[in-house]
Design a protein around this motif. Structure first.
Motif: not given
Length: 358
Positions: A40-42, A102-103, A114-116
């Motif tokens: 998810a981060i990538a 940072f997350v 999604r994190l976006q």
């Protein structure tokens, strides 16, 4: 932008399984929980990830996850000598984070969103902090947020007896460098830990711009057996696609969405999806019911399984009763010598051998 994933802790709620392994490596749909967070981060375009590990399970996390190349990221491992709180984990990671925003992502959580979208809000509005929330039925069991009608975070209350909202803190947070000063100002809580909620409250009290957003999809905490089985159920429902790479004989039947890994043999078996069987497994005279995940190198003979997770290398032979709602550890062996009741339930740790007698 960097990311910090917490993959320490003792995993006490998943014992005996986590006596011998990291809870973040327990698989959901045959993928370690930790890897969902990395992916998810990538996908959000963040390629520098620090993973906080413990002395007990850190080497296993490093060996299984590697340097990040399989995910298209660079992973740095950071040792937290003792489980002294989430804020303490950030504190020991400061040399990796430096002044970068940072997350912070708890490695045993799964979210559908999604994190976006959240990252875009955090960056575009130049926030000092962004906290993700989700509605829950039992807010007294969680850290609860009080927010205003503009989404500004007003107060955090840990496990309140009389909750002012049903919005629980999800284990995903976005911070800028101001969080480090806030952590430096807080003291240990009564349980002896540096609490991230105390640090966030310090930012709020100092009038920093800390906001909150609600998830629109599911949030899954996989800390207990039933939670992990529910996560496996939901992930299989949402993401599984049919893929048959193994050898399925003519006496076997497959219904619905089922994945069978390469090198796996199915002999006179029935599988009803959604279900997943890993690589190099041997299944003979078995029924595999929906929402079951069977990892690599598993042997199942004369066995019925439903809504269960079987970890790698496990061996289950001559079980003529249904195994339901169960979590079976790596290399565990389960053998039934005679007839038993209609259904049985298990949570079996790694390397166990259990023989059921009449």
């Amino acid at each position: 932008m960097k990311a910090l994933i917490l993959s320490g802790g003792k995993g006490t709620r998943l014992r005996p399984l986590t006596y011998t392994g990291a809870k973040q490596l327990v698989p959901v749909a045959n993928k370690p929980i930790l890897w969902y967070g990395i992916e998810a981060i990538a996908a959000a375009g963040i390629n520098e990830i620090g993973i906080v590990i413990s002395p007990e399970t850190g080497e296993e996390v490093k060996a299984k996850t590697g340097n990040g190349s399989r995910f298209g990221v660079k992973i740095t491992y950071i040792l937290q000598e003792e489980p002294a709180g989430l804020a303490h984990a950030v504190k020991v990671s400061q040399s990796f984070l430096q002044d970068s925003p940072f997350v912070l992502y708890l490695g045993d959580n799964l979210i559908r969103d999604r994190l976006q979208e959240f990252l875009a809000k955090f960056q575009q509005q130049q926030l000092n902090g962004l906290i993700l929330l989700h509605e829950v039925k039992n807010p007294s069991a969680f850290g609860v947020a009080k927010i205003d009608d503009r989404g500004r975070l007003l107060q955090l209350i840990e496990k309140p007896k009389d909750p002012q909202s049903n919005l629980a803190l999800v284990g995903v947070y976005f911070f800028d460098r101001t969080i480090h000063q806030a952590i430096a100002e807080i003291k240990s809580s009564p349980r002896g830990e540096l609490e991230i909620t105390d640090a966030i409250q310090t930012l709020i009290d100092r009038q920093y711009n800390v906001q909150a957003m609600q998830l629109s999809g599911w949030w899954l905490d996989t800390g207990k057996k039933d939670d992990l089985l529910e996560a496996n159920h939901i992930v299989l429902d949402d993401f599984l696609e049919t893929k048959i790479a193994g050898n399925v004989d003519s006496d076997s039947q497959i219904y619905g969405r089922v994945e069978v890994g390469k090198g796996t043999q199915l002999i006179n078996c029935t599988i009803r999806g959604p279900a997943i069987v890993g690589e190099n497994c041997h299944l003979e005279n078995c029924f595999i019911g929906p929402y079951s995940s069977i990892a690599n190198d598993v042997t199942l003979i004369d066995t019925d399984i439903d809504h269960s997770v079987i970890l790698s290398g496990a061996k289950i032979v001559n079980i003529h009763q249904r195994i339901v709602d169960s979590l079976i550890g790596q290399r565990a062996q389960l053998i039934l010598a005679s007839k038993r009741p209609k259904a049985i339930r298990f949570m079996i740790g790694d390397d166990c051998k259990i023989e059921l007698m009449s």
